[in-house]
Design a protein around this motif. Structure first.
Motif, PDB file in Angstrom:
ATOM      1  N   ALA A 161       5.326  14.923  -1.275  1.00 39.16           N
ATOM      2  CA  ALA A 161       6.211  13.882  -1.791  1.00 39.16           C
ATOM      3  C   ALA A 161       7.395  14.554  -2.831  1.00 39.16           C
ATOM      4  O   ALA A 161       8.423  14.191  -2.401  1.00 39.16           O
ATOM      5  CB  ALA A 161       5.724  12.652  -2.101  1.00 39.16           C
ATOM      6  N   ALA A 162       6.975  15.334  -3.540  1.00 34.82           N
ATOM      7  CA  ALA A 162       7.846  15.907  -4.593  1.00 34.82           C
ATOM      8  C   ALA A 162       8.821  16.893  -3.687  1.00 34.82           C
ATOM      9  O   ALA A 162      10.050  16.833  -4.214  1.00 34.82           O
ATOM     10  CB  ALA A 162       7.131  16.514  -5.767  1.00 34.82           C
ATOM     11  N   LEU A 163       8.253  17.722  -2.726  1.00 31.66           N
ATOM     12  CA  LEU A 163       9.117  18.475  -1.916  1.00 31.66           C
ATOM     13  C   LEU A 163      10.130  17.724  -1.202  1.00 31.66           C
ATOM     14  O   LEU A 163      11.277  18.107  -1.101  1.00 31.66           O
ATOM     15  CB  LEU A 163       8.107  19.485  -1.201  1.00 31.66           C
ATOM     16  CG  LEU A 163       7.286  20.278  -1.680  1.00 31.66           C
ATOM     17  CD1 LEU A 163       6.064  20.809  -0.788  1.00 31.66           C
ATOM     18  CD2 LEU A 163       8.142  21.649  -2.201  1.00 31.66           C
ATOM     19  N   ASP A 164       9.610  16.538  -0.483  1.00 34.94           N
ATOM     20  CA  ASP A 164      10.658  15.735   0.259  1.00 34.94           C
ATOM     21  C   ASP A 164      11.787  15.257  -0.817  1.00 34.94           C
ATOM     22  O   ASP A 164      12.814  15.279  -0.353  1.00 34.94           O
ATOM     23  CB  ASP A 164       9.904  14.677   0.803  1.00 34.94           C
ATOM     24  CG  ASP A 164       9.338  15.085   2.078  1.00 34.94           C
ATOM     25  OD1 ASP A 164       9.513  16.202   2.744  1.00 34.94           O
ATOM     26  OD2 ASP A 164       8.893  14.387   2.851  1.00 34.94           O
ATOM     27  N   ASP A 215       4.806  -2.812  -0.565  1.00 39.94           N
ATOM     28  CA  ASP A 215       5.955  -2.768   0.079  1.00 39.94           C
ATOM     29  C   ASP A 215       6.937  -1.725  -0.456  1.00 39.94           C
ATOM     30  O   ASP A 215       7.820  -0.988   0.233  1.00 39.94           O
ATOM     31  CB  ASP A 215       6.519  -4.052  -0.234  1.00 39.94           C
ATOM     32  CG  ASP A 215       6.044  -5.315   0.817  1.00 39.94           C
ATOM     33  OD1 ASP A 215       4.937  -4.959   1.443  1.00 39.94           O
ATOM     34  OD2 ASP A 215       6.149  -6.509   0.474  1.00 39.94           O
ATOM     35  N   PHE A 216       7.100  -1.535  -1.814  1.00 36.31           N
ATOM     36  CA  PHE A 216       7.858  -0.744  -2.394  1.00 36.31           C
ATOM     37  C   PHE A 216       7.420   0.653  -1.905  1.00 36.31           C
ATOM     38  O   PHE A 216       8.428   1.549  -1.537  1.00 36.31           O
ATOM     39  CB  PHE A 216       7.357  -0.861  -3.835  1.00 36.31           C
ATOM     40  CG  PHE A 216       8.014   0.425  -4.582  1.00 36.31           C
ATOM     41  CD1 PHE A 216       9.387   0.590  -5.058  1.00 36.31           C
ATOM     42  CD2 PHE A 216       7.268   1.692  -5.223  1.00 36.31           C
ATOM     43  CE1 PHE A 216       9.857   1.610  -5.735  1.00 36.31           C
ATOM     44  CE2 PHE A 216       7.526   2.532  -5.690  1.00 36.31           C
ATOM     45  CZ  PHE A 216       9.085   2.530  -6.044  1.00 36.31           C
ATOM     46  N   TYR A 218       9.165   5.607   1.057  1.00 39.12           N
ATOM     47  CA  TYR A 218       9.139   6.559   2.119  1.00 39.12           C
ATOM     48  C   TYR A 218      10.157   6.384   3.180  1.00 39.12           C
ATOM     49  O   TYR A 218      10.939   7.561   3.442  1.00 39.12           O
ATOM     50  CB  TYR A 218       7.843   6.373   2.990  1.00 39.12           C
ATOM     51  CG  TYR A 218       6.521   7.119   2.439  1.00 39.12           C
ATOM     52  CD1 TYR A 218       5.907   6.653   1.442  1.00 39.12           C
ATOM     53  CD2 TYR A 218       6.084   8.305   3.189  1.00 39.12           C
ATOM     54  CE1 TYR A 218       4.717   7.481   0.992  1.00 39.12           C
ATOM     55  CE2 TYR A 218       5.255   9.240   2.761  1.00 39.12           C
ATOM     56  CZ  TYR A 218       4.457   8.831   1.460  1.00 39.12           C
ATOM     57  OH  TYR A 218       3.289   9.434   0.813  1.00 39.12           O
ATOM     58  N   ARG A 219      10.611   5.310   3.337  1.00 38.00           N
ATOM     59  CA  ARG A 219      11.626   5.177   4.331  1.00 38.00           C
ATOM     60  C   ARG A 219      13.164   5.884   3.595  1.00 38.00           C
ATOM     61  O   ARG A 219      13.771   6.386   4.227  1.00 38.00           O
ATOM     62  CB  ARG A 219      12.200   3.809   4.499  1.00 38.00           C
ATOM     63  CG  ARG A 219      11.904   3.237   5.955  1.00 38.00           C
ATOM     64  CD  ARG A 219      12.546   2.021   6.364  1.00 38.00           C
ATOM     65  NE  ARG A 219      12.425   0.929   5.328  1.00 38.00           N
ATOM     66  CZ  ARG A 219      11.700   0.124   5.100  1.00 38.00           C
ATOM     67  NH1 ARG A 219      10.428   0.043   5.649  1.00 38.00           N
ATOM     68  NH2 ARG A 219      11.837  -0.753   4.112  1.00 38.00           N
ATOM     69  N   ASP A 220      13.257   5.490   2.260  1.00 46.86           N
ATOM     70  CA  ASP A 220      14.584   5.854   1.532  1.00 46.86           C
ATOM     71  C   ASP A 220      14.383   7.394   1.232  1.00 46.86           C
ATOM     72  O   ASP A 220      15.698   8.042   1.142  1.00 46.86           O
ATOM     73  CB  ASP A 220      14.977   5.178   0.474  1.00 46.86           C
ATOM     74  CG  ASP A 220      14.974   3.689   0.545  1.00 46.86           C
ATOM     75  OD1 ASP A 220      15.400   3.531   2.066  1.00 46.86           O
ATOM     76  OD2 ASP A 220      14.801   2.761  -0.072  1.00 46.86           O
TER      77      ASP A 220
END
Ligand SMILES: N[C@@H](CCC(=O)N[C@@H](CS)C(=O)NCC(=O)O)C(=O)O
Length: 244
Positions: free
Chosen positions: A19-22, A233-234, A239-241
């Motif tokens: 997630a940090a890489l993305d 939900d957050f 993930y979407r954003d």
């Protein structure tokens, strides 16, 4: 040079590093490992046996927090994981450390207890992976409740894990009532850690899942608990954003 991320498929610390890489908008390639004998290769690479580990430009970095800090130092032009302002920066680092010690440390135990009692989750995992993996989970599902019943110490360890995890997720929900992100109104490493560390409770719609079919598979008693909806939900929005 493209970054290489070494991970275990189900590993939540690996998902935090990914997630940090993305979040930083970086290019990377994933190398999957399996726990067990294959960890010798990880040891040879990094001098320790755990994942995640990244390789970049001849450097080897182990540990999800160290990886995030390395990326922040090495790619300052990407989206910031740490705020400039010293007070906020400390707050982000403190929450991230706390999330490693709670969601990170206790998540797998709570996952095991709840996932093994969730037939729908077991079916989804079985359909998306292999019959062998599914049979392994079902064998554990048969044994764990018995072990908990017979051995008080096992049950107490699971109870402690569950209390800690719930208290942490409750706190994250309270934070999200007060601000857009976990620390203030800008996304940070604290958010990246939180969304990554709950990986196996509800697999996000990510193109990097170890099996595409697990997307959306949820341990319902945690990920769909109404009291925790604000956080999950957050997580989906994040993930979407920001993530792929
Ligand atoms: N503090 C480390 C923890 C990493 C960790 O515990 N990884 C687990 C997978 S989620 C692991 O490699 N376990 C294998 C082992 O302990 O041998 C981090 O943040 O990366």
């Amino acid at each position: 040079m493209t970054i290489v991320l070494h991970r275990f498929p189900l590993s939540h610390y690996s998902e935090k590093a990914r997630a940090a890489l993305d979040f930083k908008g970086l290019e990377y390639r994933i190398v999957e490992h399996r726990p067990g004998l294959e960890q010798l290769a990880i040891y040879r690479l990094s001098g320790q046996r755990k994942l995640p580990v990244i390789e970049h430009d001849g450097k080897i970095v182990a540990d999800s927090t160290e990886i995030a800090l390395y990326l922040e130092r090495t790619f300052p032009e990407g989206r910031r994981l740490l705020p400039e302002e010293p007070g906020k920066r400390l707050e982000v680092l403190a929450l991230e450390a706390q999330l490693d010690d709670t969601l990170g440390k206790f998540g797998p135990r709570v996952w095991l207890r709840h996932a093994l009692r969730d037939e729908q989750y077991l079916d989804a995992m079985g359909a998306a992976t292999s019959p062998l993996f599914s049979a392994g989970l079902r064998a554990m599902a048969a044994v764990l409740p018995l072990a908990e019943q017979q051995v008080g110490a096992i049950e107490r360890r699971f109870d402690e894990a569950e209390r800690t995890l719930r208290a942490t997720l409750d706190d994250l929900c309270v934070r999200l009532e007060a601000s857009k992100y976990l620390v203030g109104d800008e996304p940070s490493l604290a958010d990246v850690a939180a969304v990554g560390l709950v990986h196996f409770f509800k697999f996000p719609p990510s193109k990097h899942l170890f099996k595409p079919g697990v997307a959306g598979a949820a341990v319902r008693s945690i990920a769909e608990h109404p009291d925790l909806a604000a956080f999950f939900d957050f997580r989906d929005r994040f993930y979407r954003d920001y993530l792929q």
